[in-house]
Design an enzyme around this catalytic site. Structure first.
Site, short mmCIF file in Angstrom:
data_model
loop_
_atom_site.label_atom_id
_atom_site.label_comp_id
_atom_site.label_asym_id
_atom_site.label_seq_id
_atom_site.Cartn_x
_atom_site.Cartn_y
_atom_site.Cartn_z
N GLY B 470 3.47 -1.16 -16.90
CA GLY B 470 3.35 -0.91 -15.47
C GLY B 470 2.91 0.52 -15.22
O GLY B 470 2.71 0.95 -14.10
N THR B 471 2.77 1.23 -16.33
CA THR B 471 2.52 2.66 -16.30
C THR B 471 1.06 3.02 -16.08
O THR B 471 0.75 4.16 -15.79
CB THR B 471 2.98 3.24 -17.65
OG1 THR B 471 2.66 2.26 -18.66
CG2 THR B 471 4.48 3.42 -17.66
N ALA B 513 1.12 8.35 -22.36
CA ALA B 513 -0.21 8.73 -21.86
C ALA B 513 -0.76 9.91 -22.64
O ALA B 513 -1.91 9.89 -23.08
CB ALA B 513 -0.12 9.08 -20.37
N LEU B 618 -4.44 11.95 -15.11
CA LEU B 618 -5.43 11.08 -15.75
C LEU B 618 -5.96 10.01 -14.79
O LEU B 618 -7.09 9.56 -14.92
CB LEU B 618 -4.82 10.41 -16.98
CG LEU B 618 -4.24 11.41 -18.02
CD1 LEU B 618 -3.52 10.67 -19.13
CD2 LEU B 618 -5.33 12.31 -18.58
N GLN B 626 3.64 6.12 -10.30
CA GLN B 626 4.77 6.46 -11.17
C GLN B 626 5.76 7.34 -10.42
O GLN B 626 6.97 7.17 -10.55
CB GLN B 626 4.27 7.20 -12.42
CG GLN B 626 3.53 6.31 -13.39
CD GLN B 626 4.47 5.35 -14.09
OE1 GLN B 626 5.32 5.76 -14.86
NE2 GLN B 626 4.36 4.10 -13.78
N GLY B 690 3.79 14.16 -19.20
CA GLY B 690 4.16 12.81 -18.77
C GLY B 690 4.64 12.79 -17.34
O GLY B 690 5.10 13.79 -16.80
N GLY B 692 6.08 9.47 -16.03
CA GLY B 692 6.82 8.23 -15.78
C GLY B 692 8.28 8.45 -15.41
O GLY B 692 8.91 7.57 -14.83
N GLU B 693 8.81 9.61 -15.75
CA GLU B 693 10.23 9.82 -15.51
C GLU B 693 10.53 10.98 -14.58
O GLU B 693 11.59 11.04 -13.97
CB GLU B 693 10.92 10.06 -16.87
CG GLU B 693 10.75 8.87 -17.79
CD GLU B 693 11.24 9.12 -19.21
OE1 GLU B 693 11.99 8.29 -19.74
OE2 GLU B 693 10.86 10.15 -19.79
#
Ligand code: FES
Ligand code: FES
Lengths: 166, 732
Positions: B470-471, B513, B618, B626, B690, B692-693
């Site tokens: 889903g990222t 990523a 990106l 995200q 990153g 995502g978090e």
């Protein structure tokens, strides 16, 4: 009478324990409808039965004798996606995509419910026709969980389809 | 051919800023999106296999004990039942992230309530489910003194970080805060339940599974089954969310594999939602003491963060609560100490943003308390405490957008600065207030490989076993390749999630990523060299755009340059010293406005802004998504999410989506995301970190601070449910 799914008739299962959801996924080969909880708690399995949205996991297939079921595959395909499907794509109204068919089926039916004047918890005046506000959309979509947290984009997609009024 | 890079120094070349395609960073739609919105993307349980059998796991309501017998005959006569699998290789717990070896075996040794101990296989799901309920299992229970409460056992201490004398700094401080917070456990609750469909051909095993890190998962599964890695193939083109819960293999994958091997037929096992909750991974509850000592200007002289977490005996993982406390704020006198209590609740492991997801918000509340004591605007207090160098290790930051995020976030949100006093605004029954918090998340990169092929027609193919959970992996890997090779995203095909392809990093820790993106980048650098060679020019003189090679005043289509022959490269990225020599992390800031009901204590988040800097963006669309996801999790973390364990038998009482409250549509208002572009040369060869978090690291603190600003209730326990807010609500 058989059950009709996306305009195709199917025979009902012999085993009365088969849920409509499992019937769609395992018997009819339509895996677009998702199982997230099997207990009516997440909305991933939302389909339209005779035009009305339901959680297909909470319903036994054999009770749908003669019914018309529309699943995500019936709303549109990769070659000709529905307006709502395109809006989800445009607004990135999904991430992992697992809740997405349920969100799209739900949203498609939900807009009809508002148009038909059905009130919700977010409706102030029960006598007047409900307005297409963000709060109305959010309340009516709250049965469709998205753990990826795409809610903000989902609401944007639905507003886009609903047009000016939202 | 292969291009290898172990990154020992920052890559300041910023190659991707000189390429000409202009596709990288663009907010493009996901290439796989059409499949997802039309229900045609296939998840683990959805692959077709002729005469596939269905398996259902049998779990035991026992805290600790040993299975003495399983009466197969009790169900083998039931309609449709084919087998009862009680193999010693069945696993009792899920593997921790990047374990690369079998998780706890045998399943017959029970360590927590609800542990799967056997698998019933039948012709249909309904038959298997019925039989699983009827399987009779005898267990020698040993429950009496199994510890269940993390607060009543002696804890193991992990190695502390100690600088100076914090206790002394606290006594000398002009302003100080000493506060203890608790956070309840969390569940990942990915929407796709854990599922696997296994096929065995007598020699090798093919498993469609819902997993995040195939390279490691393959090793875990092979080790669990006593097979060689090359006998195992894992396939996961689409994964319905992970959030840490699918980092390691779990019981359904091992169970389906064993059954398929035994029966010689395909077997599918899907966990029920309750099983996912009860047996996969929980984020540990935490108790955290935060101490801040400051001078009269609010500059930190001391910083203390101590935390207690829990896990099962034998599990190495301990929720890394203090991770970002190491470097977020200064203070010469420091004490950071983590301890682990051993209890018999289900396994604790990674849930989205392990550590920071609960560790930053408490520090951010303490900072808010300090701002009030010192009479300083909370944004200004944070700006004053951004350290020059890593406070404990004295090394430089690679790049850091914290100050910019605080400033630009404040301006986007419309933050009113100056010292604050709660209860300034009321609308009917509702108190209105706002709060701020910093965001911080460690950076990591992991070894990754990817193959990129330029096909004779001039289009490209990217292949790696990396997953897209889903990222946005399909989009961003295509964009990196497109940028490097002068192709539009439509001309790059990305294939993911199959261990037959080169091993990527896997999805976890926000490193996918940057790690896999770097592998694709390296492969493309090799391809550019080959193209230049074919043209007899220097690679540095070659530009690629819209399918054409351009140099000096010449132009030739890539297909022409290839002259009917495909070329391919494998990019191989390895982390090196660059991430050790610098403090590398992602940063941001959250702003939240809440309404708190004076009579019920209910909190509604009215709006939220997040500003984030995480290196090169990106794809601005998927990156924003995200962040939206992370901020949505902040709302659950702050207000509703809590795993509730029964104190008498340790069972998880709220093990479904009706009782464990993830945010729903109506809980989430319009969210604003500000992305601050940045190049972090030490982070990765593509200067990306990153995302995502990061969006989950601290935001619950902004909501907590907004609750205080609104109504004067300082709540020290997460989630801040109405009862907790009401109990903290001042009388006047
Ligand atoms: S699967 Fe039907 S509501 Fe969750
Ligand atoms: S898109 Fe993943 S759960 Fe909604």
């Amino acid at each position: 009478m058989p059950i009709t799914i996306n305009d195709t008739p199917h025979d009902l299962p012999d085993d009365p324990r088969v849920s409509l959801l499992d019937f769609l996924r395992s018997h009819a080969g339509l895996t677009g409808t998702k199982k997230g909880c099997d207990h009516g708690q997440c909305g991933a399995c939302t389909v339209l039965v005779n035009g009305v949205r339901i959680n297909s996991c909470l319903s036994l297939a054999v009770t749908h004798d003669g019914d018309e079921v529309t699943t995500i595959e019936g709303l549109g395909s990769p070659v000709s996606p529905s307006e709502m499907q395109q809006a989800f794509l445009r607004h990135d109204g999904f991430q992992c995509g697992y809740c997405t068919p349920g969100q799209i089926c739900s949203a498609t039916a939900m807009l009809k419910e508002i148009a038909a004047g059905w009130p919700s918890d977010a409706t102030d005046d029960l006598e007047a026709s409900p307005k297409l506000t963000g709060e109305e959309i959010r309340e009516r979509m709250s049965g469709n969980l998205c753990r990826c947290g795409a809610y903000a984009n989902i609401v944007a997609a639905i507003r886009d389809v609903a047009g000016e009024n939202a | 051919m292969s291009v290898h890079c172990k990154q020992d120094a920052p890559d300041e070349r910023n190659v991707l800023d000189s390429t000409k395609q202009g596709v990288l960073g663009e907010p493009l739609e996901r290439p796989e999106g059409l499949l997802k919105v039309t229900g045609t993307a296939t998840y683990a349980a959805e692959f077709d296999a002729e005469s596939c059998l269905e398996g259902v796991l049998v779990t035991l309501p026992v805290v600790r004990g040993t299975i003495t017998s399983i009466d197969r005959e009790s169900v083998l006569q039931m309609p449709g039942v084919v087998a009862v699998i009680t193999d010693e290789r069945l696993t009792g717990r899920a593997a921790q992230g990047m374990a690369g070896e079998a998780p706890f075996q045998p399943a017959q040794q029970v360590c927590y309530w609800g542990q799967p101990v056997a698998l019933v296989v039948a012709e249909s799901f309904e038959e298997a489910r019925d039989a699983a309920k009827h399987l009779s299992v005898e267990c020698n229970a040993d429950e009496g003194d199994a510890p269940l409460d993390p607060d009543t056992v002696e804890a193991e201490q992990r190695k502390p970080t100690k600088n100076g004398d914090l206790a002394h700094a606290m006594t000398q401080a002009a302003h100080s805060v000493d506060a203890t917070f608790t956070t309840d456990g969390h569940a990942s609750a990915a929407m796709e339940p854990h599922a696997a469909m296994a096929q065995w051909d007598g020699q090798s095993l093919t498993v469609h599974a819902s997993l995040q890190m195939l390279k490691f998962n393959r090793a875990e599964l092979a080790d669990s089954l006593n097979l060689k890695e090359k006998q195992v193939r894992l396939i996961a083109p689409y994964v319905g969310g992970g959030f840490g819960s699918k980092l390691g293999i779990s019981q359904e994958t091992v169970g389906a594999s064993l059954a398929a091997m035994k029966l010689g037929k395909p077997v599918r096992v899907v966990m029920s939602r309750q099983q996912v909750f009860q047996t996969i991974m929980r984020r540990s509850e935490t108790t955290q003491r935060v101490r801040l000592a400051a001078d009269s200007e609010g500059r930190l002289t001391g910083f203390g963060h101590e935390a207690r977490v829990s896990n099962l005996p034998g599990e190495e993982f301990a929720e890394p609560v203090l991770q970002s406390s190491q470097f977020l704020y200064g203070g010469d006198n420091r004490l950071l100490q983590l301890e682990v209590a051993r209890i018999h609740r289900m396994t604790a492991g990674s849930v989205r943003a392990p550590g920071e997801a609960v560790g930053v918000q408490t520090v951010e509340q303490a900072m808010d308390m300090l701002a009030e004591k010192a009479g300083i605007d909370p944004v200004e207090l944070r700006l004053r405490n951004i350290p020059e160098r890593h406070p404990a290790k004295d090394k430089p930051y690679s790049s850091r957008k914290l100050a910019e995020c605080l400033r630009e976030g404040a301006s986007a949100f419309g933050w009113k600065d100056g010292p604050r006093k709660p209860r300034h605004t009321r609308e009917g029954e509702w108190w209105i207030g706002s709060g701020v918090a910093s965001a911080a998340r460690i950076h990591a990169v992991v070894e990754a490989k990817a193959r990129v092929t330029l096909r004779p027609d001039g289009t490209a193919l990217v292949e790696t076993d990396m997953t897209d959970i889903g990222t946005g992996t399909y989009a961003i890997l295509g964009q990196v390749a497109g940028e490097m090779l002068g192709l539009s995203l439509d001309d790059v095909e990305v294939r993911l999630g199959d261990t037959d392809m080169p091993p990527g990093s896997g999805s976890g820790g926000s490193f996918g990523a940057s790690s896999c993106g770097s592998a694709v980048f390296l492969a493309c650098e090799g391809l550019r060299d080959t193209l230049a060679e074919k043209l007899g020019i220097e690679a540095s003189d070659l530009s690629l755009k819209d399918g054409f090679a351009l140099w000096e005043n010449e132009k030739k289509s890539i297909a022409e340059v290839l002259d009917g022959k495909a070329i391919e490269e494998i990019g191989h990225f390895e982390p090196g010293k660059s991430t050790e020599d610098y403090a590398v992390a992602s940063f941001g800031a959250f702003f939240a406005e809440v309404a708190v009901n004076h009579w019920t204590g209910e909190t509604r988040v009215r709006r939220m802004t997040g500003a984030f800097g995480f290196g090169r963006v990106l794809n601005a669309r998927t990156a924003r998504s995200q962040c939206l996801g992370g901020m949505t999790w902040c709302i659950g973390n702050a207000l509703t999410e809590s795993l509730l364990f029964d104190p008498t038998d340790g069972h998880l009482a709220n093990c479904d989506l009706a009782e464990y409250h993830v945010p729903v549509h109506r809980d989430v208002p319009d969210l604003e995301v500000v992305l601050l572009e940045e190049r972090d040369a030490a982070a990765s060869p593509i200067q990306a970190k990153g995302v995502g978090e990061l969006g989950l690291c601290g935001g619950a603190g902004a909501i907590a601070n907004a609750i205080y600003d609104a109504c004067g209730a300082r709540v020290f326990a997460y989630p801040m449910t109405p009862d907790r807010v009401l109990a903290a609500m001042p009388d006047k």
